[in-house]
Design an enzyme around this catalytic site. Structure first.
Site, short mmCIF file in Angstrom:
data_model
loop_
_atom_site.label_atom_id
_atom_site.label_comp_id
_atom_site.label_asym_id
_atom_site.label_seq_id
_atom_site.Cartn_x
_atom_site.Cartn_y
_atom_site.Cartn_z
N ASP A 158 0.62 -0.52 5.23
CA ASP A 158 -0.07 0.74 5.54
C ASP A 158 -1.34 0.84 4.70
OD1 ASP A 158 -0.68 3.24 6.55
OD2 ASP A 158 0.58 4.31 5.10
N PHE A 174 0.86 -1.19 0.00
CA PHE A 174 0.00 0.00 0.00
C PHE A 174 0.90 1.25 0.00
CE2 PHE A 174 -1.98 -3.43 2.46
CZ PHE A 174 -3.18 -3.62 1.80
N CYS A 177 -5.41 2.85 10.20
CA CYS A 177 -5.90 4.23 10.26
C CYS A 177 -7.41 4.29 10.47
CB CYS A 177 -5.47 5.03 9.04
SG CYS A 177 -6.11 4.35 7.50
N ASN A 192 -3.35 -5.81 -6.48
CA ASN A 192 -4.08 -5.88 -5.22
C ASN A 192 -3.20 -6.61 -4.20
OD1 ASN A 192 -5.74 -6.85 -3.08
ND2 ASN A 192 -7.54 -6.66 -4.39
N ASP A 252 1.03 -1.21 -4.95
CA ASP A 252 -0.20 -0.42 -4.77
C ASP A 252 -1.12 -0.76 -5.92
OD1 ASP A 252 -0.82 2.39 -2.99
OD2 ASP A 252 -2.08 2.04 -4.75
N1 SAH Z 1 1.83 4.31 2.72
C1 SAH Z 1 1.36 5.49 2.04
C2 SAH Z 1 -0.11 5.74 2.21
C3 SAH Z 1 -0.99 4.59 1.82
S1 SAH Z 1 -2.65 5.03 1.54
C4 SAH Z 1 2.16 6.68 2.55
O1 SAH Z 1 2.71 6.63 3.66
O2 SAH Z 1 2.23 7.68 1.84
C5 SAH Z 1 -3.33 3.54 1.01
C6 SAH Z 1 -2.96 3.12 -0.40
O3 SAH Z 1 -3.46 1.80 -0.55
C7 SAH Z 1 -3.55 3.93 -1.54
O4 SAH Z 1 -2.50 4.37 -2.36
C8 SAH Z 1 -4.44 2.94 -2.31
O5 SAH Z 1 -4.33 3.08 -3.72
C9 SAH Z 1 -3.86 1.62 -1.90
N2 SAH Z 1 -4.78 0.46 -1.87
C10 SAH Z 1 -6.01 0.38 -1.33
N3 SAH Z 1 -6.47 -0.89 -1.37
C11 SAH Z 1 -5.49 -1.65 -1.97
C12 SAH Z 1 -5.34 -3.02 -2.29
N4 SAH Z 1 -6.29 -3.90 -1.98
N5 SAH Z 1 -4.19 -3.42 -2.87
C13 SAH Z 1 -3.21 -2.53 -3.15
N6 SAH Z 1 -3.28 -1.23 -2.87
C14 SAH Z 1 -4.40 -0.77 -2.28
#
Ligand code: SAH
Length: 407
Positions: A310, A233, A350, A283, A255
């Site tokens: 995250d 993520f 979060c 995913n 991501d």
């Molecule tokens: N770690 C980042 C913030 C993450 S926000 C930082 O510190 O800047 C959460 C992210 O998860 C988003 O970019 C979103 O596109 C991604 N996301 C949400 N569900 C997801 C999934 N099932 N698989 C991969 N990415 C995902």
């Protein structure tokens, strides 16, 4: 002298509702209203009193919102430019104290700074405003004036495209409010350069609430020379690029958003880290499952020295917490199986509805199933520009831990 609020419309509060307001929580719900002394225009200032007519404070009224009144002050004071300037300067002083040297941070975080309905982010020379209550929305020009005076930004934009605005009867809008802005803005966070598009729609900006944690996790990764790191993520690379800068041999960023990863790649190049980073739009659930599913006689290879989890909030409501916990357990179970002994798991949640104890319980349950024993080496919370006021539980949402896998 006549008090400036003696002529204000009064909202009387039902018996039993006043205690929370006196304790510092700024929301008066529709169900807590006993009656109004006179008709009120939505967005106007009202005074709030308990059912015995004792003064509780002043705030903005909106009959369209479940939050009928957002209290802004427990004192009889006008909610004018001078009021906003005092509150904004106080918020700024807090950031300068706890985030000295930061050039991008949240200047005002709504309830956390006693300004329910107002968020202001600073990205270098540019400010980004979000107003989530009608009262604040109507005062955008006044607030922009105060911000010009206090911070002298090159530009002020508004990013009012959150769906929450419809609960206040407000449209979704974004764009320039003041000054000039051409294209993207380059900002610095923890010594890394990031490009942000502050005029675009959704998903602009950075996760400023993780600013301190990006650096703290990187410091932990630094302790393992030549670490192989997985950033799940990743968004535009906050954790992954900090890890690469801290000396990781390689960071793989995952991501589901192609756009976020394209930006992460651009950031890696701009910071001279591209040769140590790889990116995969996928995913995370599917990716972890594929990497941890093996036939009966195949052995799983645990390739990582550090994994960062995250994810976005898996639940916005209390009723969906059960499903969210299953999601959290799943990613922890699989991530733990991919860590070498001695490896580091840095993990965040979060969701306001999942507290730190519950979150750790889920991780422990995953560790049990993965047959791993953990040592906790760090506890994280949201960066100090997102202050936590215990009297307002909603201000606390981000929690995290770092664990070392003992075996
Ligand atoms: N770690 C980042 C913030 C993450 S926000 C930082 O510190 O800047 C959460 C992210 O998860 C988003 O970019 C979103 O596109 C991604 N996301 C949400 N569900 C997801 C999934 N099932 N698989 C991969 N990415 C995902």
């Amino acid at each position: 002298m006549l008090s400036p609020h003696s002529t204000l419309p009064t909202v009387l509060v039902r018996p039993g509702e006043a205690d929370r307001l006196v304790a510092g929580h700024p929301w008066l719900y529709e169900g807590g209203v006993l009656r109004l002394t006179q008709p009120v225009t939505n967005g106007d200032v009202v005074q709030v009193k308990d059912h015995r007519q004792r003064f509780l404070g002043v705030g903005f009224y909106n009959s369209k919102s479940k939050l009928r009144v957002r209290l802004l002050s427990p004192d009889r004071e006008p909610l004018d430019a001078a009021f906003f300037e005092r509150r904004i300067r106080a918020a700024l002083a807090l950031r300068r104290k706890y985030l000295p040297g930061a050039t991008s941070f949240r200047v005002v975080n709504a309830e956390s700074d006693l300004l329910s309905g107002l968020i202001v982010d600073q990205y270098g020379d540019v400010l980004v405003l979000q107003t989530s209550s009608l009262g604040m929305d109507l005062r955008k020009p006044l607030i922009a004036d105060v911000l010009q005076r206090v911070l002298a930004p090159c530009a002020i934009t508004e990013r009012n495209d959150s769906s929450g605005r419809r609960f206040e009867g407000l449209p979704e809008v974004h764009g320039l409010l003041a000054g000039e802005l051409a294209g993207e803005v380059e900002v610095e966070l923890n010594g890394l350069r990031f490009q942000v598009d502050l005029l675009g729609g959704h998903k602009t900006g950075l996760y400023l609430d993780q600013q301190v944690n990006h650096a703290r996790v990187a410091d932990l990764i630094r302790l393992t020379p030549n670490a192989q790191v997985l950033d799940c993520f990743s968004f535009v690379g906050g954790f992954g690029l900090s890890a690469a800068k801290a000396g990781a041999a390689h960071v793989h960023l995952l991501d589901q958003s192609e756009e976020a990863l394209a930006t992460a790649r651009k950031h890696a190049e701009a910071n001279g880290l591209a040769d140590r980073c790889s990116f995969e739009a996928v995913n995370v659930f599917d990716w972890l499952k594929a990497r941890t599913t093996r036939g009966p006689h195949e052995q799983l290879i645990a390739p990582f020295d550090a994994i960062i989890l995250d994810p976005p909030s898996f639940t916005r409501t209390r009723s969906a917490v059960g499903d969210a916990l299953r999601g959290y357990k799943e990613i922890h179970l699989r991530a733990l199986r991919l860590l070498k002994p001695g490896g580091l798991l840095a993990t965040f949640c979060c969701s306001h509805h999942v507290d730190a104890v519950t979150f750790q319980d889920v991780i422990l349950s995953a560790a049990f199933d993965a047959k791993r024993t953990l040592r906790r080496v760090a506890v994280f919370q949201q960066s100090p520009d997102h202050p936590v006021l215990p009297a307002i539980p909603e201000t606390e949402y981000l929690k995290g831990y770092a664990f070392e896998v003992i075996r």
